[in-house]
Design a protein around this motif. Structure first.
Motif, PDB file in Angstrom:
ATOM      1  N   PRO A 145       0.836  -1.207   0.000  1.00 16.11           N
ATOM      2  CA  PRO A 145       0.000   0.000   0.000  1.00 16.11           C
ATOM      3  C   PRO A 145       0.865   1.249   0.000  1.00 16.11           C
ATOM      4  O   PRO A 145       2.067   1.191   0.302  1.00 16.11           O
ATOM      5  CB  PRO A 145      -0.769  -0.126   1.310  1.00 16.11           C
ATOM      6  N   ALA A 146       0.253   2.388  -0.324  1.00 17.49           N
ATOM      7  CA  ALA A 146       0.988   3.646  -0.387  1.00 17.49           C
ATOM      8  C   ALA A 146       1.518   4.002   0.996  1.00 17.49           C
ATOM      9  O   ALA A 146       0.884   3.724   2.013  1.00 17.49           O
ATOM     10  CB  ALA A 146       0.079   4.747  -0.900  1.00 17.49           C
ATOM     11  N   THR A 147       2.715   4.602   0.994  1.00 15.81           N
ATOM     12  CA  THR A 147       3.337   4.940   2.278  1.00 15.81           C
ATOM     13  C   THR A 147       3.022   6.359   2.706  1.00 15.81           C
ATOM     14  O   THR A 147       3.420   6.786   3.784  1.00 15.81           O
ATOM     15  CB  THR A 147       4.858   4.796   2.185  1.00 15.81           C
ATOM     16  N   ARG A 148       2.364   7.119   1.842  1.00 21.26           N
ATOM     17  CA  ARG A 148       2.062   8.501   2.212  1.00 21.26           C
ATOM     18  C   ARG A 148       0.692   8.871   1.651  1.00 21.26           C
ATOM     19  O   ARG A 148       0.194   8.226   0.730  1.00 21.26           O
ATOM     20  CB  ARG A 148       3.131   9.449   1.678  1.00 21.26           C
ATOM     21  N   PRO A 149       0.083   9.912   2.186  1.00 23.20           N
ATOM     22  CA  PRO A 149      -1.254  10.309   1.712  1.00 23.20           C
ATOM     23  C   PRO A 149      -1.157  11.091   0.409  1.00 23.20           C
ATOM     24  O   PRO A 149      -0.058  11.479  -0.015  1.00 23.20           O
ATOM     25  CB  PRO A 149      -1.767  11.196   2.851  1.00 23.20           C
ATOM     26  N   PRO A 150      -2.297  11.373  -0.227  1.00 20.36           N
ATOM     27  CA  PRO A 150      -2.288  12.217  -1.423  1.00 20.36           C
ATOM     28  C   PRO A 150      -1.688  13.592  -1.119  1.00 20.36           C
ATOM     29  O   PRO A 150      -1.746  14.075   0.017  1.00 20.36           O
ATOM     30  CB  PRO A 150      -3.772  12.329  -1.777  1.00 20.36           C
ATOM     31  N   ASN A 151      -1.112  14.210  -2.137  1.00 22.09           N
ATOM     32  CA  ASN A 151      -0.389  15.473  -1.960  1.00 22.09           C
ATOM     33  C   ASN A 151      -1.341  16.660  -1.898  1.00 22.09           C
ATOM     34  O   ASN A 151      -2.222  16.815  -2.757  1.00 22.09           O
ATOM     35  CB  ASN A 151       0.588  15.683  -3.113  1.00 22.09           C
ATOM     36  N   ILE A 152      -1.115  17.508  -0.916  1.00 23.15           N
ATOM     37  CA  ILE A 152      -1.939  18.699  -0.763  1.00 23.15           C
ATOM     38  C   ILE A 152      -1.639  19.668  -1.903  1.00 23.15           C
ATOM     39  O   ILE A 152      -0.486  19.840  -2.304  1.00 23.15           O
ATOM     40  CB  ILE A 152      -1.661  19.340   0.615  1.00 23.15           C
ATOM     41  N   GLY A 153      -2.705  20.279  -2.408  1.00 27.42           N
ATOM     42  CA  GLY A 153      -2.561  21.254  -3.485  1.00 27.42           C
ATOM     43  C   GLY A 153      -2.824  20.683  -4.862  1.00 27.42           C
ATOM     44  O   GLY A 153      -3.046  21.421  -5.815  1.00 27.42           O
ATOM     45  N   ARG A 154      -2.802  19.369  -4.987  1.00 30.30           N
ATOM     46  CA  ARG A 154      -3.045  18.754  -6.297  1.00 30.30           C
ATOM     47  C   ARG A 154      -4.542  18.509  -6.509  1.00 30.30           C
ATOM     48  O   ARG A 154      -5.351  18.698  -5.619  1.00 30.30           O
ATOM     49  CB  ARG A 154      -2.292  17.428  -6.404  1.00 30.30           C
ATOM     50  N   TYR A 155      -4.856  18.016  -7.719  1.00 32.07           N
ATOM     51  CA  TYR A 155      -6.231  17.657  -8.064  1.00 32.07           C
ATOM     52  C   TYR A 155      -6.261  16.169  -8.397  1.00 32.07           C
ATOM     53  O   TYR A 155      -5.333  15.638  -9.003  1.00 32.07           O
ATOM     54  CB  TYR A 155      -6.712  18.452  -9.278  1.00 32.07           C
ATOM     55  N   PHE A 156      -7.352  15.543  -8.034  1.00 36.71           N
ATOM     56  CA  PHE A 156      -7.515  14.122  -8.367  1.00 36.71           C
ATOM     57  C   PHE A 156      -7.951  13.967  -9.815  1.00 36.71           C
ATOM     58  O   PHE A 156      -8.538  14.862 -10.417  1.00 36.71           O
ATOM     59  CB  PHE A 156      -8.577  13.483  -7.476  1.00 36.71           C
TER      60      PHE A 156
END
Lengths: 76, 513
Positions: free
Chosen positions: B238-249
Motif C-alpha cells: 500500500p501507499a506509504t504517504r497520503p495524497p499530496n496537498i494542493g493537487r487535483y484528483f
C-alpha cells in the motif's frame, strides 16, 4: 510529449519495437500493421483539460445521473 | 453450466481429475467448509493471477482484439449543447478469445485514466476542488476538498446526487482516483515526470474512493489496495504517504469484464456457432435459487436479448425485482418492475452464481487488527426468514471484487504487476510441474480459441459497439462508464481502426481494410 493536445495519450506501455511488430501474427499468417495498432490501450493516461465554458466529462456524467434521478432521458 | 450430482455448490470429495480445469469461482458457501481445502486448487485467485500473465504475453504475440473508442456522453433532454471540446469517455474494448464461449470471445472494457478530472469540480463560487488537507486513521485517508460546501451547497454531481426523500446517491464511490494533476487544466503527471524545482520525480498516490461527505467536501480514501508511484519510478502497495496537498484528483484506469468469473454469471446467446459442444441454456438448481433481481433488454417494450443490433437501434434495460416491498434503488434503472418470486436468474440468458466475497474488518497487516473470520457473502440479508434488504453489488473496487484473469492480463499490460494473491493452490504434489502445465494449457487454449475465431469469423459474433446493449454488455457499460444505462447510446460511439483513423458506425463508417 511536452505539449500534448486535448485527447492525446500521455502515458502508455504500447510503443512496440520493430521486432515486436515483426512477430505479431494473426492466427498463423503474418499481417501488415501500419502505425500503432490502436489509439487507446489498457493503462493509457489521457490528457483532457476542459476549460471554463466547456462541459467536462465529469460534469456530463453528473448531468446524466441527475437527469436519470429525475426521470429525464438523454437527447438523441 | 453447473455439473449435476452435487447439492452443495462445487464442493466435492475429490478433485484429482480437475487440477487443471480452471473454472469460475462459483462456490455458494464460505470458507467454513472443510472441503474448501480440496477445491481451492481451481477456485484460486492465484491461478487467475498466473493465468492472466500468460494471456498478457499471448496478446503481445497474437493480435489482440482491441476496439478503441471515444464515447460522446449524451446530454439530458433540454440541456443546451456543449461548446468547444465535447464531454467524452476514451477507452478500449478488449476481446479475449475463449474456447468454451459459444460466440468465441469474452469482452472486457477499459476507461483510460484521466477521463474524469477534479479540476473540473467547482463549488458555487467556481473554486476548484483541490486537495487542501488530509487526515488519516488505520484504514482511511480523509481528504478535504477546497471550496465551500454545506447542506445547501453540497458536492456537485456525480459525486453526490440529491434525491428527494432519500439520502441521495454517490455514483463515484468505488472509483480509483489518483493525485496526478498539479495545475488546473494542466497535463497529468506520469511516473517519470520530474519536478523542475527539486529535480526529483513528483510521484503520486492511487486509492479507491470509499465515500464522500457531500455537505463537508470530505473524501474518504481506502488505504487497503492503494498504490504509490515513488520518486524511484516504482509502484508500491500500500501507499506509504497520503495524497499530496494542493493537487487535483483524476480517475485511474477503470476495468470491467463480462466473463463468468467476474460477473459471477453463466451466460449464453443461443447460438450453435463457435461452440460445437455443450449446453446452450444456463440454468440454476432449485437448491441455489435465491431471491434477487435480473435484467432484460427491450426494444419498444419487447424482450430483445440477442447479442447485437445495428448501430442505430437502442435497447432499454428493465430490472425485475422480487416485490414492491423492496424498492429498486434509483441507481439501477429508470424502467423497472417487480414480480413476486423473482430470482437472480434470467432463464435462457444467464444464471447467477450468487454473492460476492466481501473482506471484513480492518487490514490484517495493521497493528491491533483482528483476523478476518468467516467470509461474508452479501447478496441479501434476512431476519426471521423475512428479507430485509437486497444488496446491489455494482461497485467495483481495487481488491474486493476479485479480478478475473482477463483483468489481471490487462493490469500486466498496464505495467502494473499486481500483488500475488496468497491462495496458492495447495494439495498438489509438484507445484512447478503444475504451473508449467497451466502455462502449456493456457497457450493451447489460446491457439484453439484463435483458430475458432478465424474459422467462424467475428462477423457471426458480438462486436462492439453493436453488442453494447446485449444483456451482459449493458451492465458492463453502465459500470465501466459510470453513467445510467439509458445514457449508453450506440450512435455515440466513435471507433478507431488499426491505423488510428476514427469512424462512426452509426453513420455507416467502417475501418480501413
Amino acid at each position: 510529449m511536452s505539449n500534448p493536445n486535448f485527447g492525446d495519450i500521455i502515458e502508455t506501455n504500447f510503443i512496440y519495437s520493430d521486432d515486436q511488430r515483426a512477430v505479431r501474427k494473426y492466427g498463423d499468417s503474418v499481417v501488415q500493421v501500419s502505425g500503432q495498432p490502436a489509439t487507446y490501450h489498457a493503462g493509457d493516461v489521457v490528457h483532457m483539460p476542459y476549460q471554463a465554458g466547456e462541459t467536462s466529462t465529469i460534469e456530463a456524467i453528473g448531468l446524466a445521473w441527475s437527469a436519470f434521478a429525475n426521470g429525464i432521458d438523454p437527447a438523441e | 453450466m453447473t455439473k449435476r450430482g452435487s447439492s452443495f455448490g462445487t464442493f466435492k470429495t475429490n478433485d484429482t481429475s480437475t487440477d487443471f480445469g480452471l473454472k469460475p469461482v462459483r462456490t455458494e458457501f464460505g470458507g467454513s467448509s472443510p472441503e474448501t481445502l480440496y477445491t481451492i486448487s481451481r477456485e484460486s485467485c492465484w491461478s487467475r493471477w498466473r493465468r492472466g500473465y500468460e494471456l498478457a504475453t499471448a496478446s503481445l504475440y497474437h493480435n489482440s482484439f482491441d476496439y478503441p473508442f471515444t464515447y460522446k456522453i449524451p446530454l439530458p433532454t433540454g440541456t443546451p449543447g456543449a461548446s468547444g471540446n465535447q464531454p467524452a469517455i476514451p477507452g478500449v474494448f478488449r476481446g479475449f478469445p475463449t474456447k468454451n464461449k459459444e460466440l468465441g470471445v469474452h469482452w472486457a472494457g477499459v476507461r483510460v485514466a484521466g477521463s474524469l478530472r477534479f479540476d473540473n469540480v467547482l463549488d458555487s463560487s467556481n473554486v476548484r476542488a483541490s486537495i487542501t488537507s488530509v487526515s488519516e486513521d488505520n484504514e482511511y485517508w480523509y481528504v478535504q476538498l477546497a471550496g465551500t460546501w454545506s447542506t445547501s451547497n453540497p458536492l456537485p454531481a456525480p459525486l453526490y446526487i440529491p434525491i428527494a426523500g432519500t439520502d441521495g446517491i454517490k455514483p463515484t464511490n468505488g472509483e480509483v482516483i489518483e493525485d496526478r494533476i498539479i495545475t488546473p487544466e494542466g497535463v497529468p503527471i506520469t511516473r517519470e515526470t520530474i519536478n523542475p524545482n527539486t529535480q526529483t520525480r513528483y510521484g503520486y498516490v492511487q486509492a479507491v474512493l470509499a465515500d464522500v461527505n457531500p455537505s463537508t467536501g470530505l473524501l474518504t480514501l481506502r488505504k487497503r489496495g492503494s498504490v504509490e508511484a515513488t520518486p524511484d519510478q516504482v509502484l508500491v502497495t500500500p501507499a506509504t504517504r497520503p495524497p499530496n496537498i494542493g493537487r487535483y484528483f483524476m480517475t485511474g484506469t477503470r476495468y470491467y469484464c463480462t466473463c463468468q468469473d467476474f460477473t459471477r454469471r453463466q451466460y449464453a446467446y443461443v447460438s450453435s456457432l463457435g461452440k460445437r459442444k455443450g449446453n446452450y441454456f444456463p440454468r440454476t438448481r432449485c437448491a441455489t435459487l435465491q431471491p434477487g433481481r435480473y435484467e432484460v433488454m427491450k426494444i419498444a417494450g419487447k424482450v430483445a436479448n440477442q447479442a447485437m443490433t445495428n448501430a442505430v437501434t437502442n435497447r432499454r434495460l428493465e430490472v425485475i425485482a422480487p416485490s414492491s416491498k423492496y424498492e429498486i434503488p434509483p441507481t439501477i434503472s429508470a424502467t423497472s418492475s417487480t414480480k413476486l418470486g423473482a430470482t437472480r436468474d434470467n432463464p435462457g440468458v444467464f444464471s447467477d452464481f450468487g454473492g460476492v466475497y466481501i473482506r471484513s474488518g480492518a487490514d490484517p497487516s495493521l497493528p491491533g487488527a483482528k483476523s478476518e473470520g468467516l467470509p461474508e457473502y452479501e447478496s441479501y440479508s434476512a431476519k426471521n426468514n423475512v428479507i430485509t434488504s437486497l444488496t446491489d453489488r455494482w461497485t467495483p473496487t481495487l481488491d474486493e471484487f476479485r479480478y478475473c484473469k482477463h483483468i489481471y492480463a490487462m493490469k500486466y499490460e498496464e505495467g502494473v504487476f499486481p500483488p500475488e494473491p496468497s491462495d496458492l493452490p495447495v494439495g498438489i504434489r509438484d507445484i512447478t510441474a503444475w504451473e508449467q502445465r497451466l502455462v502449456d494449457q493456457t497457450e493451447k487454449d489460446q491457439e484453439g480459441a484463435a483458430a475458432n475465431i478465424n474459422r467462424y469469423g467475428l462477423a457471426y459474433m458480438d462486436i462492439p459497439p453493436f453488442n453494447c446493449q446485449s444483456p451482459m454488455m449493458v451492465s458492463m457499460m453502465q459500470k465501466l462508464f459510470n453513467i445510467p444505462s439509458t445514457f449508453v447510446l450506440l450512435q455515440n460511439f466513435i471507433m478507431y481502426d488499426k491505423t488510428g483513423k476514427a469512424y462512426t458506425p452509426s453513420q455507416g463508417g467502417t475501418p480501413v481494410t
